[in-house]
Design a protein around this motif. Sequence first.
Motif, PDB file in Angstrom:
ATOM      1  N   ARG A 138     -79.785 -41.423  33.041  1.00 49.04           N
ATOM      2  CA  ARG A 138     -79.773 -39.969  32.923  1.00 49.04           C
ATOM      3  C   ARG A 138     -80.923 -39.485  32.038  1.00 49.04           C
ATOM      4  NH1 ARG A 138     -74.760 -37.588  29.907  1.00 49.04           N
ATOM      5  NH2 ARG A 138     -73.718 -39.025  31.368  1.00 49.04           N
ATOM      6  N   GLU A 139     -81.186 -40.218  30.948  1.00 49.34           N
ATOM      7  CA  GLU A 139     -82.251 -39.813  30.035  1.00 49.34           C
ATOM      8  C   GLU A 139     -83.622 -39.982  30.689  1.00 49.34           C
ATOM      9  OE1 GLU A 139     -83.664 -38.052  26.654  1.00 49.34           O
ATOM     10  OE2 GLU A 139     -81.610 -38.258  27.388  1.00 49.34           O
ATOM     11  N   ALA A 140     -83.769 -41.069  31.467  1.00 47.08           N
ATOM     12  CA  ALA A 140     -85.040 -41.255  32.185  1.00 47.08           C
ATOM     13  C   ALA A 140     -85.282 -40.111  33.151  1.00 47.08           C
ATOM     14  CB  ALA A 140     -85.019 -42.584  32.935  1.00 47.08           C
ATOM     15  N   ALA A 141     -84.214 -39.671  33.820  1.00 44.29           N
ATOM     16  CA  ALA A 141     -84.345 -38.536  34.742  1.00 44.29           C
ATOM     17  C   ALA A 141     -84.719 -37.263  33.989  1.00 44.29           C
ATOM     18  CB  ALA A 141     -83.044 -38.346  35.512  1.00 44.29           C
ATOM     19  N   ARG A 142     -84.143 -37.080  32.785  1.00 43.30           N
ATOM     20  CA  ARG A 142     -84.460 -35.892  31.994  1.00 43.30           C
ATOM     21  C   ARG A 142     -85.918 -35.912  31.553  1.00 43.30           C
ATOM     22  NH1 ARG A 142     -84.979 -33.855  26.899  1.00 43.30           N
ATOM     23  NH2 ARG A 142     -85.030 -35.945  25.999  1.00 43.30           N
ATOM     24  N   VAL A 143     -86.388 -37.090  31.114  1.00 44.19           N
ATOM     25  CA  VAL A 143     -87.780 -37.198  30.668  1.00 44.19           C
ATOM     26  C   VAL A 143     -88.734 -36.867  31.816  1.00 44.19           C
ATOM     27  CG1 VAL A 143     -89.548 -38.810  29.856  1.00 44.19           C
ATOM     28  CG2 VAL A 143     -87.273 -38.839  28.826  1.00 44.19           C
ATOM     29  N   LEU A 144     -88.405 -37.342  33.004  1.00 42.71           N
ATOM     30  CA  LEU A 144     -89.301 -37.168  34.156  1.00 42.71           C
ATOM     31  C   LEU A 144     -89.021 -35.902  34.956  1.00 42.71           C
ATOM     32  CD1 LEU A 144     -89.416 -40.855  35.421  1.00 42.71           C
ATOM     33  CD2 LEU A 144     -91.093 -39.663  34.016  1.00 42.71           C
ATOM     34  N   GLU A 145     -88.134 -35.067  34.455  1.00 47.01           N
ATOM     35  CA  GLU A 145     -87.796 -33.839  35.190  1.00 47.01           C
ATOM     36  C   GLU A 145     -89.017 -32.969  35.482  1.00 47.01           C
ATOM     37  OE1 GLU A 145     -84.745 -30.014  34.788  1.00 47.01           O
ATOM     38  OE2 GLU A 145     -84.731 -31.606  33.278  1.00 47.01           O
ATOM     39  N   PRO A 146     -90.002 -32.841  34.550  1.00 47.13           N
ATOM     40  CA  PRO A 146     -91.193 -32.029  34.868  1.00 47.13           C
ATOM     41  C   PRO A 146     -92.166 -32.715  35.821  1.00 47.13           C
ATOM     42  CG  PRO A 146     -90.821 -32.175  32.477  1.00 47.13           C
ATOM     43  CD  PRO A 146     -89.984 -33.230  33.128  1.00 47.13           C
TER      44      PRO A 146
END
Length: 564
Positions: A215-223
């Motif tokens: 989930r955190e990896a997805a948040r980091v790469l959201e932009p």
Amino acid sequence: MTVRTEDRLLLAALRHSARRTVFLCLTSAAGSAAALLLPTALGHTLDLLLRHRAAPHLMLLCAALVGASVALDAAQTLLSGTTDAKTTAWLRDRLLHRILGVGPYAAARFTPGDLAARCTGNAATAGTAATATASLVTTLITPVGALVALTLIDPWLAAVFLAGGPVLVLLLRTFARASSDCVSRYQRAQAAIASRLVEALGGARTIAAAGTAGREAARVLEPLPELSREGHRMWRIQGRATAQAAVLVPLLQTAVLAVGGIRLATGHLSVGELLAAARYAALATGVGAFVSRLAALVNARAAAARATEVLALPTMLYGDRKPPFGEGQLELRGVTVVRGGQPVLEGLDLRVPGGSTVAVVGRSGAGKSVLAAVAGRLTDPDAGEVLLDGVPVPLIDRAELRREVGHAFERPVLFGTTIEDAIAYGVDAPTPQRCRAAARAARADGFVSLLPDAYRTERARAPLSGGETQRLGLARAFAHCGRLLILDDATSSLDSVTELQISQALAHDVPARTRLLIAHRASTAARADLVAWLEGGRVRALAPHHELWRLADYRAVFEGVADA
């Protein structure tokens, strides 16, 4: 015409690299001159050879011009690389000094990841401004010179070429406008990813414990989709400009050659002149190189705009006064501090008598840490003033202020190679004996002595608990403090026995005359001479702990706080 802040920064970068930029311009201009002379020399050589006349001097000139072009191109590459490196280093130095000079609270406007992006990638891109500008200017020499040479060969050929000039100008203008906007958005998306990555690295243990790595990896790469979208848009804009140029340039060259062929057939041009004209037509349409240089300058300007936002932060100015001899009396008069549009401290008045220990207590969010930061001038109030022994702290010399005021924090960050370096870190390096005495007062000497090389142990080889790190932070403050010591919840990770021992050492083994303690435990407040009770951004009361303890509201401040 108003000069924008990013343009002023780029002009400053040009001034900083003026000598190298001038050499780069001269080298590029010489390379352009060689390129412009070569077609004429080749044309004359060809005409002489067609007339069966020897032309050794012209052949040597052609060889010399080719050799000069190669050498000058190599020199230009070397100068461009060194100029970019020097300008980037200068810009990063300015950014770093501004970030550290504004204080931690002002710099908190930007996230750590965003600041890292601005100081690394954005600074490197903005650092190419000097070479991009020099290249852009000298890139104009070749097409303009080629057009002049074409005119001297035959004005009709120049007129044919100029017919397509307005289209070229319109193409470049459209490219500059369209690319500037998407470059800015691309750089913002880069900064957003960097910011989120730094946050994730800082909370790696929490992420691992929560099992939320995906989930955190997805948040980091959201932009990332925005980054990809703007990146593709930049390439489309540049590709469109290049494609349009690729269509226009051959048409212009074909038109020049067609007219040149007619002029050759009518006897107005020689074969050598037609060869030179063809080459000059190609040089005059060097829009591809110009687009590339213009793109580099647009990128540098967008990056400079992000750098100027950091450089616009107001720095903390210091005076040149040394506070008179005193006991460390601290006074806050009408201090107001606003955070997020809301006052944290509002018209606060507080007088800490010299030689006393004052504990600051209050509920969470009462502004205790902000008060500590204002008292030690880690930040300036939005209104009011702070005085140390009667002198306003902004008038005190920076080094003198840091010698007189020591700070210890709840989560200290240690610097230096060894444990001793970490304790000695400050404006002045205390002696090893003072560092060890400070460690003993902070109750750090015991565990430091057990390390492989004691105080010379490298920090990387000394895994420290939160309490041990906190004690080393206290030792650093003890080793450097002069007349005032500020402890911002600096004993929160210590057990009650160790905290009591340190409190006793404060009274006998620490040189600071005055102590301001941010306290969460009732026992800490009880050992102070006075307690400043914060409420509603003001000091509700200043009195001994035992007197305030009679008040139910005061006792409620400590509810739920573990104490001995």
